[in-house]
Structure formats: C-alpha cells, structure tokens
Design an enzyme around this catalytic site. Sequence first.
Site, PDB file in Angstrom:
ATOM      1  N   HIS A 234       1.372   4.098   1.941  1.00 22.23           N
ATOM      2  CA  HIS A 234       1.845   4.124   2.825  1.00 22.23           C
ATOM      3  C   HIS A 234       4.097   4.156   3.031  1.00 22.23           C
ATOM      4  CE1 HIS A 234      -1.292   3.990   6.265  1.00 22.23           C
ATOM      5  NE2 HIS A 234      -1.090   5.173   6.030  1.00 22.23           N
TER       6      HIS A 234
ATOM      7  N   HIS B 130       6.653  -6.282  11.510  1.00 25.69           N
ATOM      8  CA  HIS B 130       6.036  -4.786  12.162  1.00 25.69           C
ATOM      9  C   HIS B 130       5.450  -4.271  12.591  1.00 25.69           C
ATOM     10  CE1 HIS B 130       4.299  -1.242  10.837  1.00 25.69           C
ATOM     11  NE2 HIS B 130       4.499  -1.513   9.330  1.00 25.69           N
TER      12      HIS B 130
ATOM     13  N   GLU C 274       1.352  -8.432   9.500  1.00 22.11           N
ATOM     14  CA  GLU C 274       2.394  -7.097  10.318  1.00 22.11           C
ATOM     15  C   GLU C 274       1.122  -7.789  11.786  1.00 22.11           C
ATOM     16  OE1 GLU C 274       0.676  -3.972  11.071  1.00 22.11           O
ATOM     17  OE2 GLU C 274      -1.318  -4.065  10.365  1.00 22.11           O
TER      18      GLU C 274
ATOM     19  N   HIS D  91       6.079   1.256   3.850  1.00 18.49           N
ATOM     20  CA  HIS D  91       5.689   0.917   2.812  1.00 18.49           C
ATOM     21  C   HIS D  91       6.345   0.682   1.793  1.00 18.49           C
ATOM     22  CE1 HIS D  91       3.813  -2.145   5.812  1.00 18.49           C
ATOM     23  NE2 HIS D  91       4.033  -0.954   6.094  1.00 18.49           N
TER      24      HIS D  91
ATOM     25  N   HIS E  93       0.466  -0.914  -0.176  1.00 26.54           N
ATOM     26  CA  HIS E  93      -0.356   0.233  -0.024  1.00 26.54           C
ATOM     27  C   HIS E  93       0.662   1.271  -0.355  1.00 26.54           C
ATOM     28  CE1 HIS E  93       0.610  -0.942   4.692  1.00 26.54           C
ATOM     29  NE2 HIS E  93       0.527   0.682   4.752  1.00 26.54           N
TER      30      HIS E  93
END
Lengths: 610, 941
Positions: free
Chosen positions: A79, A423, A212, A82, A77
């Site tokens: 962000h 994560h 995560e 990432h 995604h």
Amino acid sequence: MIHKLTLQDHATQPHTVRGAGQDVGRSCILVSIGGKNIMLDCGMHMGYNDDRRFPDFSYITQNGRLTEFLDCVIISHFHLDHCGALPFMSEMVGYDGPIYMTHPTKAICPILLEDFRKITVDKKGETNFFTSQMIKDCMKKVVPLNLHQTVQVDDELEIKAYYAGHVLGAAMVHIKVGSESVVYTGDYNMTPDRHLGAAWIDKCRPDLLISESTYATTIRDSKRCRERDFLKKVHESIERGGKVLIPVFALGRAQELCILLETFWERMNLKAPIYFSTGLTEKANHYYKLFITWTNQKIRKTFVQRNMFEFKHIKAFDRSYADNPGPMVVFATPGMLHAGQSLQIFKKWAGNEKNMVIMPGYCVQGTIGHKILNGQRKLEMEGRSTLDVKLQVEYMSFSAHADAKGIMQLIRMAEPRNMLLVHGEAVKMEFLKGKIEQEFSIDCHMPANGETVAVTTNPSVPVDISLNLLKREMALGGPLPDPKKPRTMHGTLIMKENSLKLVSSEQALKELGLNEHQLRFTCRVQLQDPHSDSDTLHRIYTHLKSVLKGYTIQHLPDGTVMVESIVIKVSSCAEDANTKVLLLSWSYQDEDLGSFLSTLLKKGLPSGLC
Amino acid sequence: MAAHLKKRVYEEFSRVVQITHEEAPAKKLRLSKPSKSAALHIDLCKATNSTDALQYLLHFARKPVEVESVEGVVRILLEHYYKETDNSVRLKIASLLGLLSKTQGFSPDCIVDDAINTLNNEKSHQVLAQLLDTLLVIGTQLPESPTVRLRLIQMACKHLSDTYFGVRNKCLKLLGCLGTVDAPLTKDNEGADVRDVQTIISDYFGDQDPRVRTAALKAMVGHRHHLMYVCLQACRLLTDDYEQVRSAAVQMVWVLSQLYPESIVPIPSSNEEIRLVDDAFGKISHMVSDGSWMVRVQAAKTLGSMLQVSPHFLEQTLDKKLMSDLRRKRTAHERAKELFTSGEFSSGRKWADDAPKEKLDRNTVYLIASGACGAFVHGLEDEMFEVRIAAVDALSKLARSSPSFAEKCLDFLVDMFNDEIEEVRLQSIHVLREISTHITLREDQLDTVLAVLEDSSRDIREALHELICYTNVSTKECVQLALLELLKNLNKYPTDRNSVWKCLKFLGSRHPTLVLPLVPELLSTHPYFDTPEPDMDDPAYIAVLVLVFNAAKSCPTMPALFSDHTFRHYAYLRDSLSHLVPPLRLPGNGLDLVDSRCSSGSVESAQLFLQQSLNRVSTIQNLEAPGAQELLNFTIRDLQRLGELQMELAGAADFCATYLRCQLLLMKALQEKLWNMAVPLCLKQNVTATAAAQQILEETYKLEFLYGGLESRQVATIHHVRLQAKALQLVLTARTRLFLAELPHLQDSFVDTLLELMPRLSSCKPVEMVKILQTTLRQSGLLQLRLPEQIHRATATIIEPTGESDNPLRFTTGLVVALDIDATLEHVQDPQNTVKVQVLYPDGQSHVIHPKPGDFRKPAPDRHRLITQVYLSHTAWTEPSQIEVRLLLAYSSSSTTSLSAPKLGWSDSVDGLQSPEAAVEGTIPFSKPVKVYIMPKPARR
C-alpha cells in the site's frame, strides 16, 4: 510521520513526548536496537500534494545520504501509505543499503508506484517527483523475503517475516539483534477473508511489539453476517433489474469482493454480468494468480482444479457498457468516488432508485463518497449543476485491519514485554492503550509524529558453563528437575575476550595460574558449665548429635569434636573453672554450618543432658 | 541357562520328528513346521555381526509364533540380548519381547523378572525406553497381579529421573496406565516419602521438555482419579509454548470438568467462586483463538461435549460485543452493564458509528479475560475449515441440550450457509435440521435460509429441503415465502421435483392453520368467477396441491374452499402420487375417496393377506399336483401387486414372490413328460430345463444378497432351493448321452472317487445315483417360507444421467470422457465394497467400475447417495449411439461365512494363509439401466 524508537539496555529515563497527533496516513518508523538503525516502512500521505506527503528525512540526517545511518529498510506491504516514499528516499535523498520486502510486495509495489507517478506527474503536471527510472533503480536494491525465513542482514541483525493477512504479501517482521527483538506488524488482519488467511506469529516474546491500531475501538461483527448482507443486497438489486456500483481501490478489497461475488454467482447460477474496470487490476490479478501460496486455505487447496482468480463471471469493463440495459455489477476505481471511472458511472446511475452503490470502505471527508454516506441526497457538481441521488447507498465495511479484539489476540500470541501503538487516531489509541495495560500489565506507548520513545529492555546475558560443573551440580540436587525454581550453585565467573564462562573454582584457579588459599574462621565461645573439660566435650557431642541429624559428628580421642570439617575444642578458663572456652574453627566453605554452630553453642547447653 | 535352552530346543526338534513318524502310515497329510524358536536360535547363532542379526530378527518378526513356543523364543531372545553389544539389535529384541507378550494365551509373568533385570543393566537410553514400553505391555497383559504392577511402577519411578526425554515419556505412560489411586506407593518406600502416583506425574508438568510435559498430561488424563490441585497446574499449561502440551492440557481440563462439574473453584482476581465446569468451559473457550489450529480444533470439539455448563456462560460464547465479566453480573452490578451498552464497540456495519462517545470505566470491559466471550464467533470464522466444522458440530451438540441456546445460535448457523467450503455449508444445514425441533424460524431468518435454495449444488439443496421438512415457521407469510422460493427452485432446477414435493408435503402437514387463509390465493379460486383450470402436468401446480392437500388432512374446513376441478385433481394425484397425497375425508359429492385399503389397519391387513397367501401355497405338498402351478402363478401376481400398493411390505412381498417363482421354475423343469422321455429324445427340452436351473440359481443369489434383514432360517431355505437347482443341473448333465455312454469306461474318474467316499451311495452305480437324485428331486415338496420381521430390498435409482438427453456426449477417440453418475441406494449394507457401476457399450463390451469409497454419502440411515464419475472411452463410431449404465450389487458367497475370519497373530503377516475357498463371486444388477447417448469422434490429425 517518523516515529523513532530506541531500545536501550537498562535505560531508566522517562519517555519524552514531543509534538502531537497520531494519524492514519503515512507510516515510517525508525528503530534503533542494539546499535542498529532500521527503517520500518516508508509511506506517503495521500492527502497532501506538497512536501508534507513524504516523511521528513532531514530528521535523520541534515544533509548527506542515509546509507551511513540506516542498516536496512523493511517494507511490510505494497500500500502506498507504506511504500510510497521509497523511490524518493532511496534515489532522491539517497540510500544504497538493502530494502527488504516479500516477493508479492516486490512484484506489485512498482506497478502501484508507477501508476501513482503517472497520476501526479503526467496528469497533475508536478515536477520534482521521482521518475520511472528511479522506481526501477530503487527496486534493484530490494532483497526479497520468504515467510518464516530468517535473513541475516549483517552479523548481528536478523529479520524474519510472518504472514499478516491484510493484502497479498503483507508481512509482519521480527527483528532481532542479540537478545533484543522488535516485532513490527505493518497492517494486519486477524480474521481470515475470502482470499487471505489470518495473521499468525509464534510466541517469540519480543521486547517490543509495534502494532497498527486503525480499528482500536471497533469490535467487528461476525464477518459472515456482513458478507451475507452484502450478497443479499447485491442479489436483490440484481433481481429487481437494477445496476450495482461498487467503488473500490484496485488492489486488496477488490479481489476479495470479486471472489465473493464470483463464488456466489457460481453457486447461485446467476447470469447477470459482473464487470471490473481495467487497467491496473489486470496486472495485479495476474500476480494474485501467481502467489497462490500467500492466499487462504480454500484457494490454496483448490487451485489445482481451478485457480480462483481466473474469474468466469467477471469480465473487463468498457465505458460503453454503463449504458447497457439490464442488471449488472460494476467494480470501478477509485474507492471514494472522488474522480475517475467510478464517479462517471455514479453520475449516470444516480438518478434511478433501482440502482445501488455499495461503499466497501473508508471515505475521506470531502469526497462524494463521504457526502452520500452521510445522507446527502443533492450533490453539487462542478459547473453549478446539481445531481439528485436517488439510488440506494449502502455501507459495508470490509476493511482488512485487525479490530480491537484482533490486536489483543496478537498480543496474546506474541507475548511482548512492551507495546507500541501506531497508525491510528489518538483518541481511539488512548482507549486501547488503557485496555492493553490493564489486561496484560505491560507498558504501552503511543508516540506522536517525530517523537522518540525509549524502551527499557532486560537483556539476558548468555554465559557458558562447563559441563563438568553442571553435571556435578545436577548430581547434588534432588531427583526432580524443576526449571521454575532457580538454584544456587558455586562456581567462578571468568570474563575473558568478550565471553563469559562459568567454571568450577578449581578449574578457574588452574586457568588463571593462581594458588588456592585456605580461609579459616576461628571463634571462641564462652560457656558456663560446671563439669570437667572432657565431660563438657562429651555433653557438647551428645547435644550436637541430637540437634544435627544427618551430619557426621565424631568424638575424636585427641579431645576434639569434629562436625564435618569443623573442629571444636574445649578448654577451661584460667580464672573460673566453671567457665569453659570453646574453640571453633571452620573453613570458608563451611561458613553456613560454622556460623550456625557458633550461634547454637552461644545459647549454652540444655540442662537435661548427661 | 544355555544348556537348558539347548535341551529345550532339541526337545522341540525331536517332538516334531516323532509326530511325522507316527502319522506317516495313516497316509494323512499334516503340515508340521520346525519349531520357531529352534530356527531363530540357529539364525541368531549364525549371525556374525549386528546387521545380520537385525536382519534375522526383522525377518522373524514377519511370521506369527504359536502360543506354545513363545516362551522358548523369549528365552532365546533374552539370551541373545545379554550377549549383544549393538544398541539397535537390543532395541529390536526389546520390541519383539513386547510383541510376543501380546500373543493370545501366553501369560507373560514368567518374563517379568528378566525384563526388569535387563532394565537395570541397560545403559542405552533408547533401549531403556523400548524396554519400558515392553514392560507396559506386560503390565497390561497382567491386569490382576498387584505385585507385578507395583514392581513395574517402582521401576518407572526409578527411571523417571533419566536425562533422556524418551525414557521419562515411557515411564510416565507406564505410570499413567498402571498406577492406581488405591495402590499408593507407601508400603515399602523407605522413609516418610509418601507420594502417590498422581503427585509424581504432576511433578512432571513442569518438565523442561515439551514432549515429557505432554506425556505427563496424557498420563494424568488416563488417570481418571484426580487431585484437585492438578487443575491449577493444567490451567497453567494451557499457555504453554508447545501446541502438543496445550492440546493435552485442554484434554486434561476437560476430564476434570467432567469428573467434578459441580465443585466450586475460586476466581483468582476476585473473591467469588464459580462451578468448575463453568471455569473449564471459559478456559477452553479461550483456546478457540489459540495460535495453533490443531489446538483450536480440539478446543472447539471439546466445547461440544460440555453439556453441564451454565446457560449464561453458554450464551456468552456467541456474544462478541458484550465483554462483560460474568462475576459482576452475578453480583447484580447493573450499573456496569449499562456502561457497556453506552460505550459499546462499533460493529463496522454502520458508517461512522465508531466515533468515541465517552470514556469507559476501565474495570468494566475485559477484552479477553472472560474467555468464553465469542468463542464460537471466532471458531465459526476461523481460517481453517477443520476448525469451522468442529465449531459447527459443537454448536449442534450444545444446542440440542439447550433450547434457549439453540434459539441464539440460529443466526450464526444460518450465516454458515454462506461458507466458502461446501462441506461446511452442508454440515451447518444438517446441524440446523437436527436442532430445528427447538426453534421456530422468524421471517427474516427464513428468508436467509431460503436464499440458499438457489445454490447450484444438489447436495445443498436437498439438505435444505430436508431442513424445511422439519422447520416450524410462525406466520402465514412465512409459509407463502417458503412456497414461493420452493417454486422458484423448482423452476430453476426441474430435477429437484420429487424433493420439493416431499418438502411441501411436510410443510403443509405441519402448518395446516397457516395454510388455510392462503388457500383461495394458492388455488386462485374466486367467489363469483370461474377461474381457468390449471394444467395438471405443471409440477408447480402439483407442488401447490401437495401443500394444500396435506394441510387439509388436519383441517376439515379446508375442502369447502376447493373448486370442482380440485377434487378431480385430488382423485388423480391420490392415485398417481399416493406417497405425497394423504387420504382426505371429503364431503358428499359422490367423491368419498376414503378407500378401505388405506385405512389405519391397512398395514396389518396387508400383513395378514401376505401370511394367508403363503399358507395357501404351503398346502401344495406335491409339486405335480394339478393346479399347483396356477396357484403359484396367481399368488406371485398377488404378491407383486401387494408390494406395489403397500410400501411398508414391498420388501417382504417381493421376497416371497421371488421365492415362489423359483419354486415355479423348478416345478416346470421337472415336468412329467420331459422326464419320461427317452434320453436321446429329450435333448431339446433339456435346453429349457438348463435355462430354468440357471435362472433359479441366479434368483437364489438375489434372494440371499439383495434383501436385508434375513434371519438364518430364511438363508437356509434359500440354500435349500439352490441345492435343488444344483441337483437339477447335475441330473441334466448326467442325462446327456455322451456322459452316460462313456462314464463306465472312465477309470478313476471323479464320480468313482465320489461314490467311493460316500458311504450311502457307494453301493450304487453312477447311473443309479442320478436316478435316485431325479426321483428325490421330483418328490421334494415345497418348503414353507417363514417371514422375518423386516425385509428390505436393496434398490438403486440412478438420478443422473436421466437418459432423456438427445445431445450426444462427444469426445475424441482414445481419450476419456467423464460421465457424472448420481444415484440413491436404499438398504444397501456396506455399499463401499459392494456397489459397482456397469457400463455396456453397444458392441457388447462391458466395463465394471468400482467407485471410490469417498463417493458414497450417507444422508439418512439405510440410504446412501452415490455421486461419482465414470470414465468412458471407445474407438471411433460413425454416429452417436447409446450406452447403458447401471448399478450392480457384488456379492461373494464366502463373505457371509467368513466374516469372522480370525486375525493372525501379532505380526503383519501377508503369507497366503486365507486361501480363497470356493467362493461364488457374482453381481446382481439392481437398478434400472439408463441409456446415455455418446459419440466418440475420430481424432483429428
């Protein structure tokens, strides 16, 4: 942070642990599966301003381009933790292979990267950073993915994206090479919110699930309570005539809160203005309007009447509005009150106890957000001035990560054979790891940065079976199919040119051009029996007849007894007429019955026979 | 066989022919169709290829077949079946056989043998599946024939091993429907292979095809008699890969838990045991977080019907944090419980409360194993609103049976008031209302509930008012809070006036003691000073008074606190809003307002009065008796007033008044002098009589269709009046000069024929007949009306548009504008079909709009709410003008008589068989018209 994972067939060596410190920062995971190397996410750490912010790509290759080593890169995604290092990796380190991401990610990612570049280069004046052109070049290498679409990267490697919630366009990816597979979740959310649905995956039973674990020890309260609290606080404050400041990051939670307030305003017929600081958000909202299919049930169903992202009550913010009298709600960036517009507004409003600030998410240590949440009421600003914080401070966790229960739910949905947590904070992960191992009895790993984990898989080997053989075996078996119970069958396995085939032995012989050889076993059994040869034979015949029901037993006139194809002959011993020698002979195919008979006859004949 | 068939066909042919011959001389018309089977046979013989044959069969299937020819048709079909090589045709024939065996009055036992025979010879899997389906139909048609049943079951068992999933499916279905426990297949099964139907079905729980697994589970569900071990297998299937299997498994587990709730089952991982229903409840709760939303919906729904579950299991469904396993608690592991509380998960509500505190004992916390945990918490925040609604429903069902659970789920329901989908919000409010008898709201809960009062949706607000009517609150602060919020609501949405008042009425009468200490403050009285008299027209003040007066009803000390003007206002309100203000026993003051008409016996006395008036009227034997008209006039007036005073009897009183008005009109129309006049002179007077006849007709339709709860006796009375009106009409028509003069010259006219056919009247001439009618009509007495128990008049009130707006609705000519209509309908049966909206334009144009069925809601029994939009359009006007909107009740006289119109045969026939008999269609306006100002502007070029 680079986690390197290796999936090995039948590997038995223990996992080696090097380094330590799992953290929330940048995501970058390397997976080797069935001879393919895949990079999952390419994030950067927001806390560093030097080389440490990007992953250490020299770990992969010392010098030279990454293209030779990596088969593909997948971004879950948009962000920055990432995807922030993507232009750096592809343009500055050098990578020309395919980069996969979903359509919304592909649309929004460059906006964020550009914004980030502007801040670092134009404002902070850093050099040796990627340029706008690099971002553009990098995005040209991107191949878009659709949900549930299986994409063939090359002949063996295929990937498939699943919906992950979290932010618009977030995806989980299922990576498959041959019979081995990995699922990488990225960030995901198992509880739906006001604008996105819940993550979903089918029961794909991957060999490894990489999840995560940001909220490994949290089980959140019902979302509705929190929403209600939030709305109530805002509403009360507005009714008092106070101003409400909500510091947010431009994308993600901001949209959710907007929708929440917008619908509430609509429902309650409120008139107080809501403002949103401009800039990034407008562009991003535009994409939210476009990618309706990626939102939740309500927005998808009602967008024909009205697109929920076309806000009626929310207007663009102007700096001068902050001094306007009367109640208002302002969304301002950034989210941790460390700089920018949100900090400016905060300073203006902090003195009035009617006002309120609502922190909707996580605050890093050292930021003003963190300080006021910990109850500090006097803040030191630059230039030795102090600021009295009189306004109300509220914390409302609207984080869109799966909580412990959500992670467990995902595991239950996907049924992986191994689990890997990334994560998250090490201590919390340790707790969850214990839970997972106990609950699902599967192996769970939590590698540190730079650590390699090898996961043993148990690949199934596909074998072609000839239809004739299958049908023949079916006919032999009982009437009821039972897939749970394995069944033995006779056949010949032929390995030829990389393919396996199971055929009947006759066909195998024919194919290989071999002659069939008969293999016969013969055996002598001594028996104490006072009767004559023929009588003994008859006694044997009746004995077998009584023992072996359901077999054809024949007494042939030439002095033999045939049980199926097994021949039994009787002759007297030369020395002792009472000792009879039985001659048994059977072919290899009748081995079971033959050996049974020999042991049976060794026990002698029962005396009661006539 | 073929010869026999042909013979049969010819027989049928010849029989038909004979009948026509026989009946011919009598000149009576009777339709006779050539036999179905014959036609079919011919068609099928004609068919050259399979496509043609299929076409014929499809065509054939559209028409019904009479019972007597079914067997013939079946024979022909079977005959053709044997010859046919094409699979699709055989399939169709097989399905036709099934349909035919369903024919009413046909006993399919004669075709069982043939069907089984075909089954044995069939090769195609699809056809086999269809044939098994047919057998299932035959089997269900012959419920009391154990031999057939046994044979069918054997057939099914035989084909169970088929390789095609469809065939296995159908076999299992057959076994599920026909197999019984008391008929195990032991009798003639060879060997010791004693297996009953359940064992056979349960073997297929492990089939490789998910569709077959589903069918097996469903077959088992149909089989209410179960085997204990099936439970375990069904539980295993709860984790199946396919959603349909999981869904069927949920159903299965539910059935088991309902049948044997109290059986004790062991827990696999420990050596303890729990009740089966608890175990099943836990398992189904687990399914609320399933991957497929269909399964989630089903699981949530199912949970709602498991009322026997133990309370602690039930309460766990609302608990997400306490991940306890119940078994330990039951064995009193208090230490374990303490560990939870110390090492609880963070809630995410407070900053930094998720810092890890201490290591937990691994064995104490189960995240998902004890499945019941938080099932409803999950269900209520599910992504799909279908699941959420199902969860809310389930909560309501469970809460109604368990007060302690109701208490617990309150918070969750209140949270649902904030859902993004209005339907869910509404549903949760309704649910809360249903369970509110069990609960007392705390102040903070009330606060959240009341926050919703500001919702802009009228439905939500009204539902909430309804809820507050039924809620109990605990403190006087709560009452005050509720009052304040309601007043705020009133201020913001003035249209809610009535609803808010009603709500306060109940709030007051429920909590008199809590209102008492608030009274001085509410009425702003002061011990020493006179306070200004509040404005009597202020809705907010009226609201406060409604609250206080209703509380005062059961609190005799309260009136002492009232000031003078309060008493005056009481008197005023008691008269103007009598339904909201109860009668009070006020001390002294000369204001003893306890009036007799509203005492406890008032309904009975009113009833008595009604009956007496009717009796009085029935004494009028002759319509021309002197003073009869006056008596009727007075009675009608009395009845109308009675209806206004006594709400309970309004329907009955109105009904009687209308009936009497019809009589009065009839009486006036038949006045002496009018009829004695010579025919040519009375033309003018005829006009009034015609109008009267017309009006009576209309009134009778109103009587018949506007009132609910009529018995056949009353309907007959109404019809009688209508007949009189029609006779009057006939007489009036006959009296016109033209008719009388020309009638004798019309040869073969309708009247002639009519007279010919009526034996008693046949002797007289047309003119005489009219005379006879006239005299009988005039001599006819008043039929006494007997009242049924309950009569309700259908009424409608248009709430929106209010008709008060001065701003015209502007729109461009040629385009449409949507007008929102909001109306309440009382006592209307089947409003979806009968209620229409009429729009009258100033130029006399009128449109009738039929609202969509979805626009009707049913908030309470006998009450409907119509919220719809009507589209208006008109050519350009120069200035704004008013249109009228009203509601119509459509009726059709045939609707009452032909309610039980028989459904035809087995086919989907749409041939015009139900010819519209002389149905009188019409509409009755039953709401006050509302005027709306509109202004179509000419389009700008």
